[in-house]
Write a protein that holds these residues in place. Structure first.
Motif, PDB file in Angstrom:
ATOM      1  N   GLN A 126      -2.075 -10.001 -22.830  1.00 47.30           N
ATOM      2  CA  GLN A 126      -1.488  -8.693 -23.133  1.00 47.30           C
ATOM      3  C   GLN A 126      -2.380  -7.543 -22.665  1.00 47.30           C
ATOM      4  N   ASN A 127      -3.654  -7.846 -22.415  1.00 50.72           N
ATOM      5  CA  ASN A 127      -4.578  -6.791 -21.973  1.00 50.72           C
ATOM      6  C   ASN A 127      -4.636  -6.649 -20.455  1.00 50.72           C
ATOM      7  N   PHE A 128      -3.916  -7.514 -19.751  1.00 54.52           N
ATOM      8  CA  PHE A 128      -4.003  -7.491 -18.294  1.00 54.52           C
ATOM      9  C   PHE A 128      -2.688  -7.017 -17.673  1.00 54.52           C
ATOM     10  N   GLU A 129      -2.389  -5.784 -17.912  1.00 56.13           N
ATOM     11  CA  GLU A 129      -1.187  -5.176 -17.326  1.00 56.13           C
ATOM     12  C   GLU A 129      -1.569  -4.478 -16.026  1.00 56.13           C
ATOM     13  N   LEU A 130      -0.814  -4.757 -14.979  1.00 55.49           N
ATOM     14  CA  LEU A 130      -1.118  -4.165 -13.680  1.00 55.49           C
ATOM     15  C   LEU A 130      -0.901  -2.656 -13.696  1.00 55.49           C
ATOM     16  N   GLN A 131      -1.870  -1.933 -13.164  1.00 54.43           N
ATOM     17  CA  GLN A 131      -1.768  -0.476 -13.071  1.00 54.43           C
ATOM     18  C   GLN A 131      -1.140  -0.056 -11.743  1.00 54.43           C
ATOM     19  N   ASP A 132      -1.128  -0.986 -10.774  1.00 57.10           N
ATOM     20  CA  ASP A 132      -0.533  -0.706  -9.459  1.00 57.10           C
ATOM     21  C   ASP A 132       0.130  -1.979  -8.938  1.00 57.10           C
ATOM     22  N   ASN A 133       0.954  -1.818  -7.902  1.00 55.43           N
ATOM     23  CA  ASN A 133       1.552  -2.980  -7.263  1.00 55.43           C
ATOM     24  C   ASN A 133       0.483  -3.710  -6.461  1.00 55.43           C
ATOM     25  N   ILE A 134       0.551  -5.053  -6.458  1.00 52.03           N
ATOM     26  CA  ILE A 134      -0.370  -5.849  -5.656  1.00 52.03           C
ATOM     27  C   ILE A 134       0.437  -6.899  -4.898  1.00 52.03           C
ATOM     28  N   ALA A 135      -0.161  -7.489  -3.872  1.00 47.77           N
ATOM     29  CA  ALA A 135       0.569  -8.482  -3.079  1.00 47.77           C
ATOM     30  C   ALA A 135      -0.397  -9.456  -2.424  1.00 47.77           C
ATOM     31  N   ARG A 136       0.149 -10.638  -2.103  1.00 47.62           N
ATOM     32  CA  ARG A 136      -0.566 -11.606  -1.259  1.00 47.62           C
ATOM     33  C   ARG A 136       0.102 -11.553   0.107  1.00 47.62           C
ATOM     34  N   ALA A 137      -0.697 -11.462   1.180  1.00 44.47           N
ATOM     35  CA  ALA A 137      -0.089 -11.269   2.491  1.00 44.47           C
ATOM     36  C   ALA A 137      -1.003 -11.742   3.609  1.00 44.47           C
ATOM     37  N   VAL A 138      -0.382 -11.964   4.775  1.00 42.36           N
ATOM     38  CA  VAL A 138      -1.109 -12.247   6.006  1.00 42.36           C
ATOM     39  C   VAL A 138      -0.863 -11.086   6.958  1.00 42.36           C
ATOM     40  N   PHE A 139      -1.931 -10.621   7.595  1.00 47.19           N
ATOM     41  CA  PHE A 139      -1.809  -9.482   8.512  1.00 47.19           C
ATOM     42  C   PHE A 139      -2.592  -9.762   9.786  1.00 47.19           C
ATOM     43  N   VAL A 140      -1.986  -9.419  10.923  1.00 43.48           N
ATOM     44  CA  VAL A 140      -2.679  -9.540  12.216  1.00 43.48           C
ATOM     45  C   VAL A 140      -2.361  -8.309  13.058  1.00 43.48           C
ATOM     46  N   LYS A 141      -3.386  -7.803  13.729  1.00 42.45           N
ATOM     47  CA  LYS A 141      -3.233  -6.680  14.651  1.00 42.45           C
ATOM     48  C   LYS A 141      -3.732  -7.109  16.028  1.00 42.45           C
ATOM     49  N   LEU A 142      -2.835  -7.008  17.027  1.00 42.41           N
ATOM     50  CA  LEU A 142      -3.183  -7.403  18.384  1.00 42.41           C
ATOM     51  C   LEU A 142      -3.238  -6.190  19.304  1.00 42.41           C
ATOM     52  N   ALA A 143      -3.970  -6.318  20.384  1.00 42.04           N
ATOM     53  CA  ALA A 143      -4.048  -5.238  21.362  1.00 42.04           C
ATOM     54  C   ALA A 143      -2.681  -4.980  21.988  1.00 42.04           C
ATOM     55  N   GLU A 144      -2.478  -3.766  22.479  1.00 39.80           N
ATOM     56  CA  GLU A 144      -1.169  -3.376  22.991  1.00 39.80           C
ATOM     57  C   GLU A 144      -0.745  -4.185  24.210  1.00 39.80           C
TER      58      GLU A 144
END
Length: 285
Positions: free
Chosen positions: A132-150
């Motif tokens: 009950q003491n661990f209420e999220l104050q913001d949205n969170i997510a698990r994700a994979v991210f990749v950035k490639l050159a143009e």
């Protein structure tokens, strides 16, 4: 408490400076004066933090001197307007000294005796008993991210790898990103504030929380790069925070509880020992 002690320490320093307890004042360069009070160059150097740039040193010195002068002028006013009884701070200084020495001793004992090993089981037990003491104050997510050159020729291949959860695809993606990606985040077990994830993507009007509430994958490109993100899971603000996100927080809570228990045990043991040795008694006068 630390802030209070810092203020006390600074006040004591300024008090000592103002009282002129240093010797051979006539031989020491003066950097500032406030009425009869003098601030000497060696005193200023003693409080100047190391490794500051010349500009930062000047800023710090100007701020310190202004604060010193203000304190000295206030001290003069106080000396002039307070009654003698009100100016006697011997008792307060002794209480502060006593408190500081005890604090230093307790800190040393904590460093020597504190068990810093916190197991997964202890973290889970605390989490389950205090959800009950661990209420999220913001949205969170698990994700994979990749950035490639143009100019990357591997965009379509990486899109498939980013969306895949197969072990062999993950290994291939890790090897590829290490060699070719401009930036990447592949740990899809780690919960991250959703705003941080959005900061990895170019700003658009439609790639946002609502989008990822309906779709897992997003691909964007601009003149500098290709961006791919696959959101595995979202936990929303005001819901119960997952244990993985709270693990370090719980570890700190458990360690702080142990510190408190250690100090309380120390106080009990010292008191009981004194009683058992007849070193403590209440006298009826």
């Amino acid at each position: 408490m630390r802030h209070t002690r810092t203020v006390y320490a600074l006040t004591l320093l300024l008090f000592v400076v103002g009282c002129g307890l240093f010797k051979k004042e006539e031989e020491r360069p003066v950097v500032a004066r406030a009425k009869e009070h003098k601030l000497y160059l060696d005193e200023l150097k003693a409080v100047l933090p190391a490794n500051l740039t010349p500009d930062d040193s000047t800023t710090f010195a100007n701020s310190f001197i202004k604060n010193w002068a203000t304190q000295m002028l206030l001290l003069d006013k106080a000396e002039l307007n307070l009654k003698e009884a009100d100016k006697d701070v011997t008792k307060q200084l002794e209480e502060y000294r006593r408190s500081l020495i005890i604090y230093q001793y307790e800190n040393q004992l904590i460093k020597q005796r504190l068990d810093t090993n916190v197991t997964k089981q202890q973290i889970e037990e605390y989490y389950n008993n205090n959800k009950q003491n661990f209420e999220l104050q913001d949205n969170i997510a698990r994700a994979v991210f990749v950035k490639l050159a143009e100019n990357s020729k591997d965009v379509e291949k990486v899109k498939k790898l980013v969306r895949s959860e197969k072990t062999e695809d993950r290994e291939e993606l890790e090897e590829f990103c290490t060699q070719h990606a401009k930036a990447f985040h592949l740990n899809d077990q780690q919960w991250v504030p959703f705003t941080e994830l959005m900061g990895l993507l170019p700003k658009t009007s439609y790639i946002n929380l609502n989008y990822f509430s309906s779709y897992n994958f997003a691909y964007l490109s601009d003149s500098t790069a290709h961006y791919m993100m696959d959101v595995r899971e979202i936990k929303y603000k005001n819901s119960v925070s997952p244990i993985e996100f709270e693990e370090q927080n719980i570890r700190n809570i458990i360690l702080n509880q142990r510190k408190l228990e250690l100090v309380q045990k120390l106080e009990r043991d010292i008191f009981d020992d004194a009683v058992s040795k007849n070193e403590f008694e209440i006298l009826n006068n």
